[in-house]
Design a protein around this motif. Structure first.
Motif, PDB file in Angstrom:
ATOM      1  N   PRO A 114     -12.480   6.236  -6.538  1.00 38.81           N
ATOM      2  CA  PRO A 114     -11.159   5.824  -7.018  1.00 38.81           C
ATOM      3  C   PRO A 114     -11.237   4.967  -8.264  1.00 38.81           C
ATOM      4  O   PRO A 114     -12.237   4.281  -8.514  1.00 38.81           O
ATOM      5  CB  PRO A 114     -10.583   5.041  -5.834  1.00 38.81           C
ATOM      6  CG  PRO A 114     -11.769   4.624  -5.031  1.00 38.81           C
ATOM      7  CD  PRO A 114     -12.787   5.712  -5.205  1.00 38.81           C
ATOM      8  N   HIS A 115     -10.184   5.022  -9.028  1.00 36.42           N
ATOM      9  CA  HIS A 115     -10.056   4.237 -10.258  1.00 36.42           C
ATOM     10  C   HIS A 115     -10.229   2.747  -9.925  1.00 36.42           C
ATOM     11  O   HIS A 115      -9.528   2.214  -9.075  1.00 36.42           O
ATOM     12  CB  HIS A 115      -8.659   4.472 -10.823  1.00 36.42           C
ATOM     13  CG  HIS A 115      -8.442   4.027 -12.226  1.00 36.42           C
ATOM     14  ND1 HIS A 115      -8.704   2.737 -12.651  1.00 36.42           N
ATOM     15  CD2 HIS A 115      -7.961   4.685 -13.312  1.00 36.42           C
ATOM     16  CE1 HIS A 115      -8.386   2.624 -13.924  1.00 36.42           C
ATOM     17  NE2 HIS A 115      -7.946   3.791 -14.348  1.00 36.42           N
TER      18      HIS A 115
ATOM     19  N   LEU B  80      -1.901  10.223  -6.512  1.00 39.40           N
ATOM     20  CA  LEU B  80      -1.251   8.919  -6.426  1.00 39.40           C
ATOM     21  C   LEU B  80      -1.212   8.382  -4.993  1.00 39.40           C
ATOM     22  O   LEU B  80      -1.486   7.211  -4.744  1.00 39.40           O
ATOM     23  CB  LEU B  80       0.167   8.998  -6.996  1.00 39.40           C
ATOM     24  CG  LEU B  80       0.295   9.321  -8.482  1.00 39.40           C
ATOM     25  CD1 LEU B  80       1.762   9.313  -8.894  1.00 39.40           C
ATOM     26  CD2 LEU B  80      -0.498   8.328  -9.328  1.00 39.40           C
ATOM     27  N   ALA B  81      -0.849   9.250  -4.045  1.00 41.44           N
ATOM     28  CA  ALA B  81      -0.713   8.799  -2.666  1.00 41.44           C
ATOM     29  C   ALA B  81      -2.054   8.433  -2.034  1.00 41.44           C
ATOM     30  O   ALA B  81      -2.086   7.741  -1.009  1.00 41.44           O
ATOM     31  CB  ALA B  81      -0.020   9.877  -1.827  1.00 41.44           C
ATOM     32  N   GLU B  82      -3.170   8.891  -2.622  1.00 40.83           N
ATOM     33  CA  GLU B  82      -4.486   8.524  -2.101  1.00 40.83           C
ATOM     34  C   GLU B  82      -4.709   7.017  -2.161  1.00 40.83           C
ATOM     35  O   GLU B  82      -5.407   6.440  -1.328  1.00 40.83           O
ATOM     36  CB  GLU B  82      -5.592   9.204  -2.921  1.00 40.83           C
ATOM     37  CG  GLU B  82      -5.608  10.712  -2.855  1.00 40.83           C
ATOM     38  CD  GLU B  82      -6.568  11.313  -3.884  1.00 40.83           C
ATOM     39  OE1 GLU B  82      -7.284  10.530  -4.549  1.00 40.83           O
ATOM     40  OE2 GLU B  82      -6.602  12.541  -4.021  1.00 40.83           O
ATOM     41  N   LEU B  83      -4.138   6.390  -3.188  1.00 44.47           N
ATOM     42  CA  LEU B  83      -4.429   4.992  -3.462  1.00 44.47           C
ATOM     43  C   LEU B  83      -3.383   4.039  -2.924  1.00 44.47           C
ATOM     44  O   LEU B  83      -3.651   2.838  -2.791  1.00 44.47           O
ATOM     45  CB  LEU B  83      -4.562   4.784  -4.975  1.00 44.47           C
ATOM     46  CG  LEU B  83      -5.588   5.651  -5.706  1.00 44.47           C
ATOM     47  CD1 LEU B  83      -5.653   5.260  -7.166  1.00 44.47           C
ATOM     48  CD2 LEU B  83      -6.955   5.529  -5.057  1.00 44.47           C
TER      49      LEU B  83
ATOM     50  N   GLY C  46       3.975   2.464   3.243  1.00 43.56           N
ATOM     51  CA  GLY C  46       4.289   1.419   4.196  1.00 43.56           C
ATOM     52  C   GLY C  46       3.338   0.253   4.182  1.00 43.56           C
ATOM     53  O   GLY C  46       3.580  -0.763   4.847  1.00 43.56           O
ATOM     54  N   LYS C  47       2.246   0.363   3.425  1.00 44.38           N
ATOM     55  CA  LYS C  47       1.281  -0.738   3.337  1.00 44.38           C
ATOM     56  C   LYS C  47       1.246  -1.341   1.933  1.00 44.38           C
ATOM     57  O   LYS C  47       1.428  -2.539   1.761  1.00 44.38           O
ATOM     58  CB  LYS C  47      -0.108  -0.251   3.751  1.00 44.38           C
ATOM     59  CG  LYS C  47      -0.201   0.120   5.221  1.00 44.38           C
ATOM     60  CD  LYS C  47      -1.613   0.506   5.606  1.00 44.38           C
ATOM     61  CE  LYS C  47      -1.709   0.822   7.096  1.00 44.38           C
ATOM     62  NZ  LYS C  47      -3.104   1.197   7.495  1.00 44.38           N
ATOM     63  N   ALA C  48       0.990  -0.487   0.933  1.00 43.75           N
ATOM     64  CA  ALA C  48       0.992  -0.976  -0.448  1.00 43.75           C
ATOM     65  C   ALA C  48       2.300  -0.661  -1.146  1.00 43.75           C
ATOM     66  O   ALA C  48       2.498  -1.044  -2.290  1.00 43.75           O
ATOM     67  CB  ALA C  48      -0.171  -0.377  -1.231  1.00 43.75           C
ATOM     68  N   GLY C  49       3.172   0.062  -0.467  1.00 40.34           N
ATOM     69  CA  GLY C  49       4.439   0.433  -1.085  1.00 40.34           C
ATOM     70  C   GLY C  49       5.012   1.667  -0.439  1.00 40.34           C
ATOM     71  O   GLY C  49       4.912   1.857   0.775  1.00 40.34           O
TER      72      GLY C  49
ATOM     73  N   GLU D  23      -6.362  -7.003   0.816  1.00 37.84           N
ATOM     74  CA  GLU D  23      -7.366  -6.266   1.574  1.00 37.84           C
ATOM     75  C   GLU D  23      -7.520  -4.841   1.051  1.00 37.84           C
ATOM     76  O   GLU D  23      -8.639  -4.323   0.927  1.00 37.84           O
ATOM     77  CB  GLU D  23      -6.986  -6.241   3.046  1.00 37.84           C
ATOM     78  CG  GLU D  23      -8.028  -5.603   3.959  1.00 37.84           C
ATOM     79  CD  GLU D  23      -9.351  -6.359   3.971  1.00 37.84           C
ATOM     80  OE1 GLU D  23     -10.396  -5.695   4.162  1.00 37.84           O
ATOM     81  OE2 GLU D  23      -9.338  -7.594   3.784  1.00 37.84           O
ATOM     82  N   LEU D  24      -6.409  -4.197   0.729  1.00 40.25           N
ATOM     83  CA  LEU D  24      -6.462  -2.811   0.261  1.00 40.25           C
ATOM     84  C   LEU D  24      -7.223  -2.667  -1.050  1.00 40.25           C
ATOM     85  O   LEU D  24      -7.933  -1.689  -1.259  1.00 40.25           O
ATOM     86  CB  LEU D  24      -5.037  -2.266   0.085  1.00 40.25           C
ATOM     87  CG  LEU D  24      -4.225  -2.038   1.360  1.00 40.25           C
ATOM     88  CD1 LEU D  24      -2.768  -1.765   1.025  1.00 40.25           C
ATOM     89  CD2 LEU D  24      -4.818  -0.884   2.163  1.00 40.25           C
TER      90      LEU D  24
END
Length: 387
Positions: A175-176, A314-317, A321-324, A356-357
């Motif tokens: 990941p980026h 996009l949804a991979e990162l 419900g957690k990061a947005g 944490e993410l």
């Protein structure tokens, strides 16, 4: 330790690619590696560049060895650069490949450099299939990809594309990493003050170059939702138009949105990025199609929740419900999520999850992944890459 060359945009060129490449070079240096960056003396002819200028007005990065050798439309520069690399014998070269237009230059340089039977050729591949189709895309891309020995991607969608185009060559996903080079987060009130915004409002942020595939039109349509009109929320549009602005102006006029917008439709210098992200409650990326996005990694750095559409990587990162929010690329779905965010006071809960993410997005891990890939490639002679 390794002797590494990165090929791609860096200072005095501006933009996300340059920022990333400079940060990647520093990450290798932090591991004790020697890094040289080869960039463009001419990246795009002016008639092909959609923005106002290709060049940065900020101070140059420190402690980076940069050589501007490549003219993207002059084959003599490709040959001279390739022969220079053939002679200098780096352990491996990382080409930053994002656009088929660069395929002829990069493919020629890679082939010549590899003639030393020592240097390994890697591609950090943003896109294998471009967002916007042009004549020559397929042969230019194939010419470059066929010159590479291995690939790194920052989205699984690109990894799948490469599996189809280069099925027999090693490729890895990472990941980026975080864009942690825009300064430390600042309090929201300070950021709002720095931008001269009205503290009586809350702010959404659309950030980055404005192109059709990034879906600003979807966001404007969503923002016209009458349920959102009742909220004290404004939309910041921060980024330069890389296409005709008229279709967006028509939407703004149609729904009478002007008084609900903050326009910053010019290139945002690195020194100002912190203010725009820290002033926002939520960063919105309503893309119609995508691979990965550096905007997400700026938002993560500043501990900002995001709304992304369920396209590409996009949804991979951004776990929903957690990061947005992860929504369909439709105005109604985007509007519903924005309404939920504000009426249910989701910000604090989402922000609490982000530290944490974001631990998974380290530069040290990216550098390790690249070096492991390079070391796995069999050299053309009995030599092996130093590590």
């Amino acid at each position: 330790m390794a002797n590494i060359v990165i090929i791609g945009p860096v200072y005095p060129l501006r933009g996300g690619l340059a920022t990333y490449n400079e940060r990647l070079a520093k990450a290798f240096q932090e591991q004790g590696d020697t890094v040289e960056i080869i960039t463009f003396s001419l990246q795009y002819p002016s008639f092909l560049f959609p923005g106002q200028t290709q060049y940065s007005t900020e101070a140059p990065p420190v402690n980076l060895q940069i050589k501007a050798l490549i003219n993207s439309v002059n084959p003599l520069s490709w040959v001279s650069t390739g022969l220079y690399l053939k002679k200098s014998r780096p352990d491996f070269i990382i080409f930053r490949f994002w656009l088929p237009f660069m395929g002829p230059a990069f493919g020629t340089i890679a082939r010549l450099a590899a003639q030393n039977n020592y240097t390994r050729i890697l591609a950090l591949t943003d896109n294998a299939i471009p967002h916007e189709k042009r004549i020559g895309d397929v042969p230019f891309t194939k010419y470059f990809l066929s010159a590479c020995q291995g690939f790194i991607t920052m989205s699984r969608a690109v990894l799948q594309d490469l599996e189809k185009l280069q099925p027999n060559k090693p490729k890895v996903y990472h990941p980026h990493p975080l864009y942690d080079n825009f300064g430390e987060p600042e309090p929201k009130a300070e950021a709002i003050k720095a931008l001269g915004l009205d503290p009586a409002y809350q702010y959404l942020l659309f950030f980055g170059f404005i192109r059709a595939y990034k879906g600003l039109d979807l966001l404007l349509e969503a923002f016209a939702d009458e349920r959102l009109q009742a909220l004290p929320v404004k939309l910041i549009i921060a980024g330069e138009f890389y296409e005709d602005a008229q279709p967006y102006e028509q939407i703004i006029k149609k729904y009478n949105l002007e008084h609900r917008l903050v326009r910053a439709t010019e290139f945002i210098p690195n020194s100002q990025v912190v203010h725009y992200f820290c002033a926002a409650d939520l960063v919105v990326q309503p893309y119609k199609h995508a691979t990965q996005s550096g905007v997400s990694q700026i938002a993560y750095h500043f501990n900002k929740p995001m709304l992304v559409t369920d396209v590409g990587g996009l949804a991979e990162l951004i776990p929903d419900g957690k990061a947005g929010y992860v929504t369909a690329a439709q105005p109604q779905a985007i509007a519903d999520a924005l309404l939920d965010f504000y009426t249910r006071n989701r910000e604090a809960k989402l922000v609490a999850n982000i530290p944490e993410l974001k631990k998974q997005f380290s530069w040290e891990s990216m550098v390790s992944t690249m070096k492991q890939l390079a070391q796995s490639l069999a050299p053309h002679s009995g030599n092996s890459a130093r590590s």
